[in-house]
Write a protein that holds these residues in place. Structure first.
Motif, PDB file in Angstrom:
ATOM      1  N   ILE A   1      -2.055 -51.389 -55.520  1.00  0.00           N
ATOM      2  CA  ILE A   1      -2.998 -52.136 -56.263  1.00  0.00           C
ATOM      3  C   ILE A   1      -4.497 -51.728 -56.049  1.00  0.00           C
ATOM      4  N   ARG A   2      -5.109 -51.394 -57.228  1.00  0.00           N
ATOM      5  CA  ARG A   2      -6.536 -50.960 -57.182  1.00  0.00           C
ATOM      6  C   ARG A   2      -7.361 -52.046 -57.430  1.00  0.00           C
ATOM      7  N   LEU A   3      -8.302 -52.330 -56.335  1.00  0.00           N
ATOM      8  CA  LEU A   3      -9.231 -53.516 -56.562  1.00  0.00           C
ATOM      9  C   LEU A   3     -10.527 -53.096 -57.149  1.00  0.00           C
ATOM     10  N   ASP A   4     -10.605 -53.327 -58.500  1.00  0.00           N
ATOM     11  CA  ASP A   4     -11.594 -53.169 -59.279  1.00  0.00           C
ATOM     12  C   ASP A   4     -12.964 -53.522 -58.947  1.00  0.00           C
ATOM     13  N   ALA A   5     -14.081 -52.855 -58.903  1.00  0.00           N
ATOM     14  CA  ALA A   5     -15.468 -53.326 -58.834  1.00  0.00           C
ATOM     15  C   ALA A   5     -15.733 -54.308 -57.573  1.00  0.00           C
ATOM     16  N   VAL A   6     -14.837 -53.946 -56.320  1.00  0.00           N
ATOM     17  CA  VAL A   6     -14.762 -54.808 -55.484  1.00  0.00           C
ATOM     18  C   VAL A   6     -15.858 -55.174 -54.575  1.00  0.00           C
ATOM     19  N   ILE A   7     -16.871 -54.238 -54.483  1.00  0.00           N
ATOM     20  CA  ILE A   7     -18.037 -54.339 -54.026  1.00  0.00           C
ATOM     21  C   ILE A   7     -18.712 -55.821 -54.416  1.00  0.00           C
ATOM     22  N   TYR A   8     -18.590 -56.116 -55.669  1.00  0.00           N
ATOM     23  CA  TYR A   8     -19.307 -57.331 -55.953  1.00  0.00           C
ATOM     24  C   TYR A   8     -18.721 -58.812 -55.854  1.00  0.00           C
ATOM     25  N   LEU A   9     -17.602 -58.953 -55.121  1.00  0.00           N
ATOM     26  CA  LEU A   9     -16.826 -59.822 -54.844  1.00  0.00           C
ATOM     27  C   LEU A   9     -17.657 -61.265 -54.365  1.00  0.00           C
ATOM     28  N   TRP A  10     -18.495 -61.061 -53.487  1.00  0.00           N
ATOM     29  CA  TRP A  10     -19.149 -62.137 -52.816  1.00  0.00           C
ATOM     30  C   TRP A  10     -20.604 -61.977 -53.340  1.00  0.00           C
ATOM     31  N   SER A  11     -21.303 -62.839 -53.843  1.00  0.00           N
ATOM     32  CA  SER A  11     -22.818 -62.929 -54.211  1.00  0.00           C
ATOM     33  C   SER A  11     -23.657 -63.991 -53.488  1.00  0.00           C
ATOM     34  N   GLU A  12     -24.718 -63.527 -53.166  1.00  0.00           N
ATOM     35  CA  GLU A  12     -25.459 -64.370 -52.253  1.00  0.00           C
ATOM     36  C   GLU A  12     -26.928 -64.187 -52.698  1.00  0.00           C
ATOM     37  N   PRO A  13     -27.717 -65.003 -53.362  1.00  0.00           N
ATOM     38  CA  PRO A  13     -29.017 -64.731 -54.010  1.00  0.00           C
ATOM     39  C   PRO A  13     -29.863 -64.486 -52.626  1.00  0.00           C
ATOM     40  N   GLY A  14     -30.873 -63.815 -52.838  1.00  0.00           N
ATOM     41  CA  GLY A  14     -31.672 -63.181 -51.635  1.00  0.00           C
ATOM     42  C   GLY A  14     -31.013 -62.093 -50.923  1.00  0.00           C
ATOM     43  N   THR A  15     -29.887 -61.495 -51.358  1.00  0.00           N
ATOM     44  CA  THR A  15     -29.233 -60.456 -50.682  1.00  0.00           C
ATOM     45  C   THR A  15     -29.204 -59.142 -51.814  1.00  0.00           C
ATOM     46  N   ARG A  16     -28.752 -57.956 -51.730  1.00  0.00           N
ATOM     47  CA  ARG A  16     -28.334 -57.151 -52.629  1.00  0.00           C
ATOM     48  C   ARG A  16     -27.027 -57.421 -53.583  1.00  0.00           C
ATOM     49  N   CYS A  17     -26.175 -58.541 -52.752  1.00  0.00           N
ATOM     50  CA  CYS A  17     -25.072 -58.860 -53.420  1.00  0.00           C
ATOM     51  C   CYS A  17     -24.008 -58.047 -53.596  1.00  0.00           C
ATOM     52  N   VAL A  18     -24.140 -56.915 -52.660  1.00  0.00           N
ATOM     53  CA  VAL A  18     -22.920 -55.902 -52.743  1.00  0.00           C
ATOM     54  C   VAL A  18     -22.534 -55.578 -51.255  1.00  0.00           C
ATOM     55  N   HIS A  19     -21.394 -55.262 -50.950  1.00  0.00           N
ATOM     56  CA  HIS A  19     -21.022 -54.775 -49.625  1.00  0.00           C
ATOM     57  C   HIS A  19     -21.206 -55.886 -48.493  1.00  0.00           C
ATOM     58  N   LEU A  20     -21.314 -57.058 -48.959  1.00  0.00           N
ATOM     59  CA  LEU A  20     -21.554 -58.276 -47.972  1.00  0.00           C
ATOM     60  C   LEU A  20     -20.217 -58.239 -47.170  1.00  0.00           C
TER      61      LEU A  20
END
Length: 341
Positions: A268-287
């Motif tokens: 199973i390939r997890l597409d664009a997985v770096i964006y799963l969790w978004s938090e305003p005030g951060t880069r919103c990647v690799h959290l």
């Protein structure tokens, strides 16, 4: 090169669950590990409730699993999952066409005629109904696009090849039922997406911090039963991001991934997985929460489908890309590398 041994394919599960045999009992260590992951994402009380539902989902999945596959998994050696002899063909499902069969059936005939014995794995890029982005704006996670074929076509392929499925779980199509129910003010879908009452709720400073691969507006205006609403759209106005702060989103995604396994997914390939969790005030990647979700998925598969591997698709510099291995044993088994040296 010889193709994979027969027991590497034919992993389709039974269409109906069998509740007359012993039910799945989660090993205590695995249970604690899953619960620990959930506690990073949610409060303790929500984590407890989510764990109860997760355990139910895993028991249902296990009840579909053929007895022979259960026995094979007991002797599975993870060291034998990949080797230098593995060759994967990556393709869209509609590149091969003729007038007498579906594109997926035509692809199967092409592979059997020209590359069988050379490749052992097929990665078919998203084959679900989609509204844009070459299949990556999925309308329905559980249906094969009828323009491509059916689940029967994929089952036929799975008899001879290992299959890699794309899991596009960062977002869904704005034409999906989930999003339609959200716009219709269905209470179950209330928090399935990341929303704001106005564009100004996301400050200029917060916007500047966000790392994105596109230049479209991060907030897209939609009209709901309750009036205008602004929704987080990382990739395009048609691709609305899922809100993993809602545990129901996570649980539905787990069900979908396990359905892919039941349908024959070996990878199973997890597409664009770096964006799963978004938090305003951060880069919103690799959290941290993103990594915890992937680790949870890995733990789940290690317990109920140890033969299935996760591959993360990140498209980021090498030093960030390899962080999705975790400690080497608790996150993805492989990372997708776009830029080979």
């Amino acid at each position: 090169m010889k193709p994979k041994k027969p027991d590497a394919t034919r992993t389709i599960h039974n269409p109906e669950p069998d509740y007359t045999r012993s039910l799945l009992k989660l090993p205590r260590e695995s249970y604690e590990r899953m619960y620990k992951r959930l506690c990073v994402l949610y409060s303790e009380s929500i984590a407890r409730a989510t764990m109860l539902e997760l355990e139910r989902i895993l028991m249902v999945f296990y009840a579909h699993k053929p007895r022979k596959l259960i026995e094979k998994d007991k002797n599975f050696d993870p060291q034998e999952r990949f080797s230098q002899k593995d060759i994967i063909l990556i393709t869209y499902g509609d590149l091969m066409r003729d007038k007498e069969s579906s594109p997926l059936a035509t692809l199967a005939r092409f592979c059997d005629t020209y590359v069988k014995g050379t490749i052992n794995t097929l990665h078919i890029l998203p084959f679900f109904p989609s509204s844009s982005d070459k299949g990556f704006s999925i309308i329905d996670f559980e249906t094969v696009d009828p323009h491509l074929g059916s689940w029967l076509d994929l089952e036929d392929l799975e008899n001879r090849y290992q299959l890699m499925f794309d899991s596009v779980i960062n977002h869904v199509s704005s034409k999906s039922r989930w999003f339609s129910e959200f716009l219709n003010n269905n209470p179950y879908y209330k928090d399935f997406f990341i929303t704001f009452k106005s564009r100004e709720d996301l400050t200029p400073e917060q916007r500047r911090l966000i790392f994105r691969p596109r230049t479209s507006k991060i907030l897209t205006e939609f009209h709901s039963l309750k009036g205008p609403i602004y929704v987080w759209t990382t990739f395009s106005p048609d691709q609305v991001d899922l809100n993993y702060k809602n545990p129901n989103v996570l649980l539905r995604i787990v069900e979908i991934l396990l359905m892919y396994v039941r349908r024959g997914a070996d990878i199973i390939r997890l597409d664009a997985v770096i964006y799963l969790w978004s938090e305003p005030g951060t880069r919103c990647v690799h959290l941290e929460q993103t990594h915890e979700i992937i680790k949870l998925l890995r733990t789940i598969l290690d317990v109920v489908a140890p033969r299935v591997a996760l591959i993360t698709e990140t498209n980021v510099p090498h030093n960030k890309n390899i962080t999705y291995f975790g400690n080497g044993h608790d996150e993805a088994q492989m990372v997708y590398n776009f830029a080979l040296p």
